[in-house]
Enzyme design. Structure first.
Site, mmCIF file in Angstrom:
data_model
loop_
_atom_site.group_PDB
_atom_site.id
_atom_site.type_symbol
_atom_site.label_atom_id
_atom_site.label_comp_id
_atom_site.label_asym_id
_atom_site.label_seq_id
_atom_site.Cartn_x
_atom_site.Cartn_y
_atom_site.Cartn_z
ATOM 1 C CG ASP A 10 -0.352 -1.979 3.712
ATOM 2 O OD1 ASP A 10 -0.759 -0.965 3.114
ATOM 3 O OD2 ASP A 10 0.686 -2.002 4.384
ATOM 4 C CG ASP A 48 3.912 -2.125 2.126
ATOM 5 O OD1 ASP A 48 4.069 -1.007 2.626
ATOM 6 O OD2 ASP A 48 4.540 -3.136 2.511
ATOM 7 C CG HIS A 50 8.357 -1.957 -0.071
ATOM 8 N ND1 HIS A 50 8.274 -0.791 0.662
ATOM 9 C CD2 HIS A 50 7.896 -2.948 0.749
ATOM 10 C CE1 HIS A 50 7.793 -1.065 1.853
ATOM 11 N NE2 HIS A 50 7.547 -2.357 1.939
ATOM 12 C CG HIS A 54 12.100 -0.839 0.696
ATOM 13 N ND1 HIS A 54 11.611 -1.215 1.926
ATOM 14 C CD2 HIS A 54 11.878 0.498 0.592
ATOM 15 C CE1 HIS A 54 11.111 -0.153 2.545
ATOM 16 N NE2 HIS A 54 11.259 0.900 1.750
ATOM 17 C CG HIS A 83 7.094 -7.265 1.521
ATOM 18 N ND1 HIS A 83 8.294 -7.182 2.197
ATOM 19 C CD2 HIS A 83 6.357 -6.202 1.935
ATOM 20 C CE1 HIS A 83 8.280 -6.122 2.985
ATOM 21 N NE2 HIS A 83 7.116 -5.507 2.840
ATOM 22 C CE LYS A 108 1.106 1.317 4.513
ATOM 23 N NZ LYS A 108 2.165 0.334 4.831
ATOM 24 C CB CYS A 153 0.753 -1.907 8.003
ATOM 25 S SG CYS A 153 2.420 -2.150 7.316
#
Length: 206
Positions: A10, A48, A50, A54, A83, A108, A153
């Protein structure tokens, strides 16, 4: 003979200084990761990713980021500022990250109703991201973790990777964290789980 890989977690614009969910000194990991990348034949990068609205966004619930929580099917969910929203500049991998032979970029956190801190398992601790299978197919046994953030993470990726049977080492100067208290808690969990740490200098041999 062990086979090793570098896992970069990330390292995205929104987690760098001035980003939507900035990790203090997050940009400092980039040159270290680039140096490491030149020494690894196998590299995987997580991103990441999203959707708008989310479950982890405080705005989704009309609540305050960093202070409030929400109830998810898998338990309590921490709430963050919006984010790494899909297809926005903040979700892009960090400028300056130079890993041209990356073999996998794994996205993810793209399911609306479940967050995904770990690179291996989503926050229900059962839905696989497929990363473990990717490494096993390549015969990888030893993973060296870098990226953002130490206490979230990267931290949960280390714990899950160890639980899934990999030898896990966190490159300590190639990670940064959000909160010193939660970083210390995560470090204790690593120690108890058998996660190792190393410096990039020791790993690179100078």
């Amino acid at each position: 003979m062990s086979q090793r890989a570098l896992l970069v977690v990330d390292v995205q614009r929104d987690f760098l200084p001035n980003g939507a969910l900035a990790v203090p000194q997050g940009n400092e990991v980039i040159p270290v990761i680039n140096r490491l990348g030149r020494k690894f034949a196998e590299i995987a990068v997580t991103q990441d990713w999203h959707p708008a609205g989310h479950i982890s966004f405080a705005s989704t619930h009309g609540k305050l980021p960093f202070q409030d929580t929400a109830q998810a099917a898998y338990g309590e969910q921490a709430l963050w500022p919006d984010h790494t929203v899909q297809n926005t500049p903040g979700a892009e991998l960090a400028p300056g990250l130079d890993l041209p032979h990356t073999g996998l970029i794994l996205r993810k956190g793209f399911r609306l109703d479940i967050d995904s801190y770990s690179a291996f398992l989503e926050n229900d601790h059962s839905t696989s991201t497929g990363l473990a299978g990717h490494f096993r197919d390549k015969g990888i046994t030893d993973l060296y973790l870098t990226g953002l953030a130490w206490d979230y993470c990267v931290g949960y990726s280390a714990l899950d990777g160890k639980q899934l049977g990999f030898n896990i080492t966190v490159v300590i100067d190639a990670v940064r964290g959000i909160d010193p208290k939660s970083m210390a808690t995560m470090s204790q969990r690593w120690n108890e789980a058998g996660v190792r740490t190393i410096t990039s200098e020791a790993l690179l041999g100078h």
